[in-house]
Structure formats: C-alpha cells, structure tokens
Design an enzyme around this catalytic site. Structure first.
Site, PDB file in Angstrom:
ATOM      1  N   ARG A 233      -4.708   1.981  -0.878  1.00  0.00           N
ATOM      2  CA  ARG A 233      -4.332   2.365   0.479  1.00  0.00           C
ATOM      3  C   ARG A 233      -5.569   2.205   1.365  1.00  0.00           C
ATOM      4  NH1 ARG A 233       0.113   1.745  -0.818  1.00  0.00           N
ATOM      5  NH2 ARG A 233       1.865   3.188  -0.855  1.00  0.00           N
ATOM      6  N   GLU A 262      -3.113  -0.256   9.240  1.00  0.00           N
ATOM      7  CA  GLU A 262      -2.199  -1.389   9.047  1.00  0.00           C
ATOM      8  C   GLU A 262      -0.817  -1.175   9.649  1.00  0.00           C
ATOM      9  OE1 GLU A 262      -2.095  -1.438   4.631  1.00  0.00           O
ATOM     10  OE2 GLU A 262       0.030  -0.976   4.832  1.00  0.00           O
ATOM     11  N   HIS A 294      -0.667  -6.452   2.781  1.00  0.00           N
ATOM     12  CA  HIS A 294       0.061  -5.510   1.921  1.00  0.00           C
ATOM     13  C   HIS A 294       1.196  -6.220   1.162  1.00  0.00           C
ATOM     14  CE1 HIS A 294       0.854  -0.960   1.466  1.00  0.00           C
ATOM     15  NE2 HIS A 294       1.271  -1.592   0.384  1.00  0.00           N
ATOM     16  N   PHE A 297       2.835  -5.759  -3.860  1.00  0.00           N
ATOM     17  CA  PHE A 297       4.102  -5.413  -4.543  1.00  0.00           C
ATOM     18  C   PHE A 297       5.101  -6.569  -4.516  1.00  0.00           C
ATOM     19  CE2 PHE A 297       7.162  -5.193  -1.042  1.00  0.00           C
ATOM     20  CZ  PHE A 297       6.299  -5.326   0.036  1.00  0.00           C
TER      21      PHE A 297
END
Ligand code: NAI
Length: 330
Positions: A233, A262, A294, A297
């Site tokens: 993070r 962000e 980001h 994932f």
C-alpha cells in the site's frame, strides 16, 4: 439481493456477471464510492466496493440511511474503511482475504527484473534502432540479499520465488512463521534488514504501525543504492523521503505498484489530463523509477477468485445475515 457495485470497469462486469449467474441484481456504477456518490446505491441492500473507494463515516452514514447492511469489498485490504463507523451504523464489512498471492508476487518479480535489467528502456531503444548498452547495466539476483517485509500469503510466495533465484532472504514480521524459516529465510530486526538488503520488498498491510515504515531514518539505515519495491500500500513508504533518497543516490532504484495518493489517479485513463500531484509527477522524471498503476492483482485467476468470493460473501449474507469473510474490528 440488489447490490450497487462501485468503481466498476469492463473487466469487473465481465467477471462479476460470470460468477453471479443472475442470482443477484447487480447495478454497476463507474464512479468511486464516497459520501458524495453514496446516494447512487438507491434501493440496493448491499454495496460492492474496491480499494480506493472512500468508506469514511459520512459515506457509511449515508449508506446506512439508504438501508445498506453489507459492504462486500472486492479486495483484501480494508484500510479505506472506517470500521468503527461501520459498526456504529450497523453495516457489516466483508472482504476477499486471498485471491491469488501468486499474482502480486509475480508482478513484484516482474518489477524487480525490469528495473534491474532495464528491459523497459531496452525495448524502446531497440525499436528505435539504438543498440547501445550504455546505462543498461544490471546485477545478478543470484547471491544477493533480499529483505521481505511481511511474510503473509504474498510475502511467502515471493520468498519461494526468490529462493529459486538463489537469493539470501531476510524477513521482518511481528509474527514469524516456522514454514518461512523452513525455507531457509532468517527473521531479523528492521535495522538488520535495512542494513543488509540489496533489495527490499514490502508485503505488509497498511496499519498505524506500518505507515511510513520506509521514512527518512529508514532510508539512512539502508545499504547505499538499495532497490526499494512497494506492491503493498502506498502509505507504507513516505514519498517525500523516498524522492530525497533518490536524489542523493541513497536509493538506487524504486519500483512502485501503489502510491500514497493513488485514489486521485489510478484505475482511470488520465492521459489527456494535467497531473496536479507534484510528488507523483516528480517520481515520473527519474530514469531509475518504475511505476505501475496498482495492477499487481490483475490476472485472470485473481479476478475470477475475487468475483466468486465476493458473490459467496453476498450469498451467505443473504441467507444468514453474516458474510463468510467478515472484517472484525481489532
Ligand atoms: P497477509 O495478511 O497474508 O500478510 C501480511 C503480513 O504482514 C502478515 O504476516 C503480518 O503479520 C505482516 N505484518 C503486519 N504488520 C507488520 C509490520 N509492522 N511489519 C512487518 N510485517 C507486518 O496479507 P497478503 O495477502 O500477503 O497481502 C499483503 C498486502 O499486499 C495487503 O495488505 C495489501 O496491502 C497488499 N496487496 C496489494 C495488491 C496489489 O494489487 N498491489 C493486491 C493484494 C494485496
């Protein structure tokens, strides 16, 4: 149940629709969730939110007034939720605790290899007919010392990958895991990890204890020219201190998939906009900084798991009044 899904993109719809199979009524909204957009939830009984939605007290109060009793986060982290306010407003928070630690660890590896061997720069050079190797010098990962902060699901996959490269691995975690030690990883103090590591990679959650884990003092304690990698993070590193460290050379290179501010930038096409965040803009100017928005994932397996576990949380809440993966207040 009727569910208002915020911060949606085409890929969210695709994977959620496939997992839902018409069980629930999913209303998709592109805007991110905040107190201002909460009324969009309308007559829904549950809300589905993502990492950069702002689930603060005013937002939760509005959602509760509208009859929302469940917020199903389609992510693992919940640092963006005011849990006290959620409880006070009778809203349960569910999350997806694990969907693919491999996705994030493999992306972290991609960042390390790219930053070290400068393949992002080499790609552009070769396309322009520039075959000079000046400035592309890297180092062998084999034999280097890598410090992993946080040895949970992602940290452990990362350590197994790094062990495969022949790295000497150190770790910091308030809860040492014997499985990690069995890999030949040594738990050390933060000071030792900073002093010894050629590369430091962060895999801890953002909490009051880990906020600005990498600050000015930590950078001073690092091996000069350290490679710093953050896919956890943004708030785990102090961006201002890191910029100062890059300017002095104390930090040799930096890879980020996450950024403190962000929520104002990521997950949208802003290529025709002026970036008003001066710290972010400064980071973009360094040749030894590699940033992604980001996307750690972002694999098919992870999105499938996120959608299925989110729907499972909603199913079980509809049946029992409690989702499978409820976020408890500490
Ligand atoms: P996890 O909960 O399995 O592991 C986190 C580990 O950090 C635990 O072992 C915990 O004891 C440790 N930890 C807590 N406080 C610490 C401290 N002060 N110092 C060192 N270690 C500490 O979580 P998981 O699944 O491994 O995820 C880690 C983080 O990765 C998440 O919290 C999230 O912030 C981030 N993440 C990023 C994604 C991306 O797309 N870039 C996607 C998913 C997660």
């Amino acid at each position: 149940m009727r569910v208002a899904v915020f911060s949606t993109t085409s890929y969210d719809r695709r994977f959620l629709d496939a997992a839902n199979d018409h069980r629930h009524e999913l209303d998709y909204y592109e805007p991110s969730l905040s107190a201002a957009t909460a009324p969009l939830a309308g007559k829904a009984q549950a809300v589905c939110a993502f990492v950069n939605d702002t689930l603060d007290a005013p937002c939760l109060e509005r959602l509760a007034e509208g009859g929302i009793r469940l917020i199903a986060l389609r992510c693992a982290g919940f640092n963006n939720v005011d849990l006290k306010a959620a409880r006070a407003n009778g809203i349960m928070i569910a999350r997806v605790p694990a969907y693919s630690p491999h996705a994030v660890a493999e992306h972290t590896l991609a960042l390390i290899l790219t930053l070290n061997r400068k393949t992002h720069r080499a790609y552009n050079r070769v396309r322009e007919g520039n075959f000079s190797l000046e400035g592309l010098l890297g180092f062998d990962l084999h034999g280097k010392t890598i410090g992993v902060v946080g040895t949970g699901k992602i940290g452990q996959v990362m350590l197994r990958i790094l062990k495969g490269f022949g790295c000497n691995c150190l770790a910091v975690d308030p809860y040492p895991d014997p499985d990690v030690e069995a890999l030949g990883v040594r738990y050390v103090s933060k000071a030792e990890l900073l002093a010894q590591s050629h590369i430091i990679t962060l895999h801890c959650p953002l909490t009051p204890e880990t906020h600005h884990f990498i600050d000015e003092a930590a950078i001073r304690a690092c091996r000069p020219g350290v490679m710093l990698v953050n896919t956890s993070r943004g708030g785990v590193i102090d961006t201002r201190a890191v910029i100062t460290g890059l300017k002095s050379g104390a930090i040799g290179s930096l890879a980020l998939d996450v950024y403190e501010e962000e929520s104002e930038l990521f997950f949208r096409d802003r290529s025709a906009e002026i970036i008003r965040d001066d710290l972010f803009a400064r980071l973009l100017t360094f040749p030894n900084v590699l940033m992604t928005g980001h996307q750690g994932f972002f694999t098919q397996e992870a999105l499938t798991n996120i959608a299925e576990i989110t729907l499972e949380n909603i199913d079980v809440f509809a049946q029992t009044g409690r989702p499978v993966h409820v976020v408890e207040m500490a």
